[in-house]
Structures are given as C-alpha cells and as structure tokens.
Design a protein around this motif. Structure first.
Motif, mmCIF file in Angstrom:
data_model
loop_
_atom_site.group_PDB
_atom_site.id
_atom_site.type_symbol
_atom_site.label_atom_id
_atom_site.label_comp_id
_atom_site.label_asym_id
_atom_site.label_seq_id
_atom_site.Cartn_x
_atom_site.Cartn_y
_atom_site.Cartn_z
ATOM 1 N N ARG A 74 93.076 -36.297 26.269
ATOM 2 C CA ARG A 74 94.148 -35.479 26.412
ATOM 3 C C ARG A 74 94.143 -34.384 27.085
ATOM 4 O O ARG A 74 95.523 -34.597 27.906
ATOM 5 C CB ARG A 74 95.410 -35.665 25.381
ATOM 6 C CG ARG A 74 94.942 -36.855 24.070
ATOM 7 C CD ARG A 74 96.157 -36.728 23.407
ATOM 8 N NE ARG A 74 96.405 -35.583 22.539
ATOM 9 C CZ ARG A 74 97.602 -35.720 21.607
ATOM 10 N NH1 ARG A 74 97.501 -36.769 21.204
ATOM 11 N NH2 ARG A 74 97.476 -34.530 20.696
ATOM 12 N N GLY A 75 93.419 -33.496 27.421
ATOM 13 C CA GLY A 75 93.175 -32.583 28.310
ATOM 14 C C GLY A 75 94.810 -31.291 27.858
ATOM 15 O O GLY A 75 95.172 -31.288 26.973
ATOM 16 N N GLU A 76 94.708 -30.692 28.539
ATOM 17 C CA GLU A 76 95.494 -28.802 28.119
ATOM 18 C C GLU A 76 95.624 -28.491 27.169
ATOM 19 O O GLU A 76 96.115 -28.156 26.518
ATOM 20 C CB GLU A 76 96.964 -29.529 28.925
ATOM 21 C CG GLU A 76 97.453 -29.959 29.707
ATOM 22 C CD GLU A 76 98.711 -30.754 30.019
ATOM 23 O OE1 GLU A 76 99.336 -30.174 29.497
ATOM 24 O OE2 GLU A 76 99.045 -31.044 31.009
ATOM 25 N N GLY A 77 93.936 -28.352 26.459
ATOM 26 C CA GLY A 77 93.613 -27.749 25.197
ATOM 27 C C GLY A 77 94.259 -28.011 24.444
ATOM 28 O O GLY A 77 94.620 -27.847 22.685
#
Length: 179
Positions: free
Chosen positions: A92-95
């Motif tokens: 999902r990305g972005e941490g």
C-alpha cells in the motif's frame, strides 16, 4: 457449461480477494465443525479447496499450477507451529501495512471448548466488478472524495431500495419477504 473457476467472475477479481474468500469459507467450515471428534477428516476438503484455489489462479493467468505454487508459497506461523500455505501481499506504500491474504494455517485439531462460532463468513467478492482491494487502496471517501477520516456513507435507507421504478437491488441488500 458451469463455470468452475472458483466463484462468480473469479477471473476478474484480484488474487487477494480470491485467496481471502477461499480462506474465509474454509475457516468458517472448520470453525463450525471444531467440536466434531473426526475434525481431521476435513483435511480432504482442505486439499480439494486448495487445488481449486490454485487452479482458479492458474486459469486466471493461463499458467501451470506449479507456477502458482512458486509465486505464492510461504510458511505460516501458527499456534501449532509452522505450516505450509499460500500468501498474497498487496503493498500500500507510504509507510502503511500491506494487505495480506493467506490460505492455510487453520488447525484441524479436535477442541473440547470453543469461543465464537462464525458459520457465515463475510463475502470478499461479489458479482459486480467493484473490487474490495481497489476500494481499500483508494483511501478516499466515496461520498465526498476526502482523504481525511474516511467513512462509509449510506446514501439512503435500506427500506427505500424496494420503490417501484427504481433499478434492481444490489447483491448486498437483504431481500424483503412479503408479510
């Protein structure tokens, strides 16, 4: 000819939703029969469902079953130790934590005490092409388009879905029975 691809429009669903649906169905069956003394006999059902799952994915990608095992095989950590299974991960990305769907790891050991029985697992896929994964990854309110504090909005009451002249009821809406 019947569609033996694992469910309604399974070819159009993501790998995540296909694996999650199979796991939910098997977990529901195993949970329902967890007090049975011959619960380990569900191993045959598990084998059949696993073959159906990998054949569904193989048909979707038009590859051999062995390629699906190579792609998704993993070792799952359970209370009873390590078990072989399948796992689909969607980044999902972005941490943010990835979405993970697993097949396997459901114990088939006889229990004498149980907690909750869930014999109605939630349906992960539907007949429409509105994907669960796409909606989760969007992180956008479907009503107002906001990215802050995303909520689910009910546009109208369920009782208003049966009005004459209105389009057919969605698959998720409960059917009304005449009184």
């Amino acid at each position: 000819m019947a569609d033996r691809s694992g469910g309604p429009n399974a070819r159009f669903n993501s790998d995540f939703s296909i694996v999650a649906q199979y796991q939910a169905e098997f977990r529901g069956i195993a949970g329902y029969y967890q007090l049975a003394f011959n619960l380990p006999r569900l191993g045959r059902l598990k084998y059949v469902m696993q073959r159906s799952l990998v054949k569904t994915l193989a048909r979707k990608y038009r590859v051999r079953v062995s390629r699906i095992y190579q792609r998704y095989r993993t070792v799952l950590k359970t209370d009873q130790g390590a078990r072989r299974g399948l796992q689909v991960t969607v980044e999902r990305g972005e941490g943010r934590k990835p979405l993970v769907a697993q097949w396997g790891g459901v114990p088939l050991k006889h229990k004498t005490r149980i907690g909750n029985l869930d014999d109605h697992p939630t349906q992960v896929w539907n007949s429409a092409r509105n994907e669960v994964v796409k909606r989760l990854l969007a992180d956008t309110c479907e009503m107002c388009g906001s990215h802050d504090g995303v909520e689910v909005h009910h546009i109208r009451h369920l009782k208003d879905l049966n009005v004459r002249g209105r389009a057919a009821k969605p698959a998720w809406a409960p059917s009304r029975r005449p009184a």
